[in-house]
Design a protein around this motif. Structure first.
Motif, short mmCIF file in Angstrom:
data_model
loop_
_atom_site.label_atom_id
_atom_site.label_comp_id
_atom_site.label_asym_id
_atom_site.label_seq_id
_atom_site.Cartn_x
_atom_site.Cartn_y
_atom_site.Cartn_z
N LYS A 176 0.83 -1.21 0.00
CA LYS A 176 0.00 0.00 0.00
C LYS A 176 0.86 1.25 0.00
N GLN A 177 1.96 1.23 0.75
CA GLN A 177 2.85 2.38 0.76
C GLN A 177 3.43 2.64 -0.64
N ILE A 178 3.89 1.57 -1.27
CA ILE A 178 4.48 1.73 -2.61
C ILE A 178 3.43 2.19 -3.60
N ALA A 179 2.21 1.65 -3.52
CA ALA A 179 1.15 2.04 -4.43
C ALA A 179 0.80 3.53 -4.25
N LEU A 180 0.76 3.99 -3.00
CA LEU A 180 0.46 5.40 -2.75
C LEU A 180 1.54 6.31 -3.31
N LEU A 181 2.80 5.96 -3.09
CA LEU A 181 3.90 6.77 -3.59
C LEU A 181 3.94 6.77 -5.12
N GLU A 182 3.65 5.63 -5.73
CA GLU A 182 3.62 5.58 -7.19
C GLU A 182 2.49 6.42 -7.75
N ALA A 183 1.33 6.40 -7.09
CA ALA A 183 0.20 7.22 -7.55
C ALA A 183 0.53 8.70 -7.42
N VAL A 184 1.16 9.09 -6.34
CA VAL A 184 1.55 10.49 -6.16
C VAL A 184 2.58 10.90 -7.20
N ALA A 185 3.56 10.02 -7.47
CA ALA A 185 4.57 10.33 -8.48
C ALA A 185 3.94 10.47 -9.86
N ALA A 186 2.98 9.61 -10.19
CA ALA A 186 2.31 9.71 -11.49
C ALA A 186 1.50 11.00 -11.59
N LYS A 187 0.85 11.38 -10.49
CA LYS A 187 0.07 12.62 -10.50
C LYS A 187 0.97 13.83 -10.66
N ASP A 188 2.10 13.84 -9.97
CA ASP A 188 3.04 14.96 -10.10
C ASP A 188 3.63 15.02 -11.51
N LYS A 189 3.91 13.87 -12.09
CA LYS A 189 4.44 13.84 -13.45
C LYS A 189 3.41 14.39 -14.44
N GLU A 190 2.14 14.04 -14.21
CA GLU A 190 1.09 14.55 -15.08
C GLU A 190 0.96 16.07 -14.95
N LYS A 191 1.06 16.58 -13.75
CA LYS A 191 0.98 18.03 -13.55
C LYS A 191 2.15 18.75 -14.22
N ARG A 192 3.35 18.17 -14.09
CA ARG A 192 4.51 18.79 -14.73
C ARG A 192 4.35 18.79 -16.25
N GLY A 193 3.79 17.68 -16.78
CA GLY A 193 3.56 17.63 -18.23
C GLY A 193 2.57 18.68 -18.69
N LYS A 194 1.51 18.90 -17.92
CA LYS A 194 0.53 19.92 -18.29
C LYS A 194 1.13 21.32 -18.22
N ARG A 195 1.94 21.58 -17.17
CA ARG A 195 2.57 22.90 -17.07
C ARG A 195 3.54 23.14 -18.22
N LYS A 196 4.29 22.08 -18.58
CA LYS A 196 5.23 22.22 -19.68
C LYS A 196 4.50 22.46 -21.00
N ALA A 197 3.37 21.72 -21.20
CA ALA A 197 2.60 21.91 -22.43
C ALA A 197 2.02 23.32 -22.49
N ALA A 198 1.54 23.83 -21.34
CA ALA A 198 1.00 25.18 -21.32
C ALA A 198 2.08 26.22 -21.59
N LYS A 199 3.27 25.99 -21.05
CA LYS A 199 4.37 26.92 -21.29
C LYS A 199 4.81 26.90 -22.73
N ASP A 200 4.88 25.70 -23.33
CA ASP A 200 5.27 25.59 -24.74
C ASP A 200 4.22 26.26 -25.62
N GLY A 201 2.92 26.15 -25.22
CA GLY A 201 1.88 26.81 -25.99
C GLY A 201 1.99 28.32 -25.94
N ARG A 202 2.33 28.86 -24.79
CA ARG A 202 2.50 30.31 -24.68
C ARG A 202 3.73 30.77 -25.48
N ASP A 203 4.80 29.98 -25.41
CA ASP A 203 5.99 30.36 -26.16
C ASP A 203 5.75 30.28 -27.66
N GLY A 204 4.92 29.33 -28.09
CA GLY A 204 4.64 29.20 -29.52
C GLY A 204 3.84 30.38 -30.04
N LYS A 205 2.97 30.93 -29.17
CA LYS A 205 2.21 32.11 -29.61
C LYS A 205 3.11 33.33 -29.72
#
Length: 205
Positions: A176-205
């Motif tokens: 359960k500990q490992i599953a929780l940490l993996e879920a948190v890591a996946a969520k953080d990775k998804e957030k970083r990907g969205k922020r990077k995509a938003a930044k790339d979109g602003r730079d492209g404009k």
């Protein structure tokens, strides 16, 4: 000094050698304790050592250096994982966040008051107006009260929440500990990907 009657039965028996005298054995005549066998579990003397042994679940007595290092490394990994899980549990505690803001607010007030008093003491040395000295003393009182109060608040209001999160984390199974940490890591990775995509979109404009 009184003497025994030679006609006494006990005296006659001692003289005949039927009753031997009794003397207490000295401490030096006691048999030395034998060393514990290898299969016997030796309990540590101090309470701290007992607590650590209980946390490990077994004694390290009789193990080789490599095995001891492996056990200690495994114990550190378990402790680090429990600490990380408890931190993630605290992130979902709104009460913990609000109390932490109060703590940092009190600490900031104490630091600011200390800086102000230091500036006043630099600009207005000793022997100046009594009003300035009163202000300096009042500033010191506020600084000490705020700093000490922040740590007391942490002990009384924040630490119980941290301890509860740590108990819950340690009560979880390893999977359960490992599953929780993996879920948190996946969520953080998804957030970083969205922020990077938003930044790339602003730079492209």
């Amino acid at each position: 000094m009184s003497t025994r009657n030679p006609m006494n039965k006990r005296t006659q028996a001692q003289q005949a050698g039927e009753i031997s005298g009794f003397t207490r054995k000295s401490a030096g005549s006691a048999k030395p304790a034998r060393a514990a066998a290898s299969s016997v579990r030796v309990e540590p003397a101090s309470s701290r050592a007992k607590r650590k042994q209980a946390e490990r679940g077994e004694s390290l007595v009789g193990l080789s250096k490599e095995e001891k290092r492996a056990r200690k490394r495994e114990q550190r990994l378990r402790e680090d994982r429990a600490y990380a899980v408890s931190n993630e549990l605290l992130r979902d505690e709104p009460e913990y966040k609000s109390r932490r803001r109060v703590f940092w607010g009190l600490l900031a007030v104490g630091v600011v008051a200390t800086v102000i008093v230091w500036i006043m003491m630099t600009m207005f040395p000793a022997g100046t107006d009594g009003t300035v000295q009163i202000a300096q003393i009042a500033g010191l009182v506020v600084a000490y009260a705020a700093i000490i109060g922040s740590f007391i608040y942490d002990l009384a209001r924040i630490r119980p929440i941290r301890n509860d999160a740590r108990r819950r984390a340690e009560g979880m199974s390893e999977s359960k500990q490992i599953a929780l940490l993996e879920a948190v890591a996946a969520k953080d990775k998804e957030k970083r990907g969205k922020r990077k995509a938003a930044k790339d979109g602003r730079d492209g404009k």
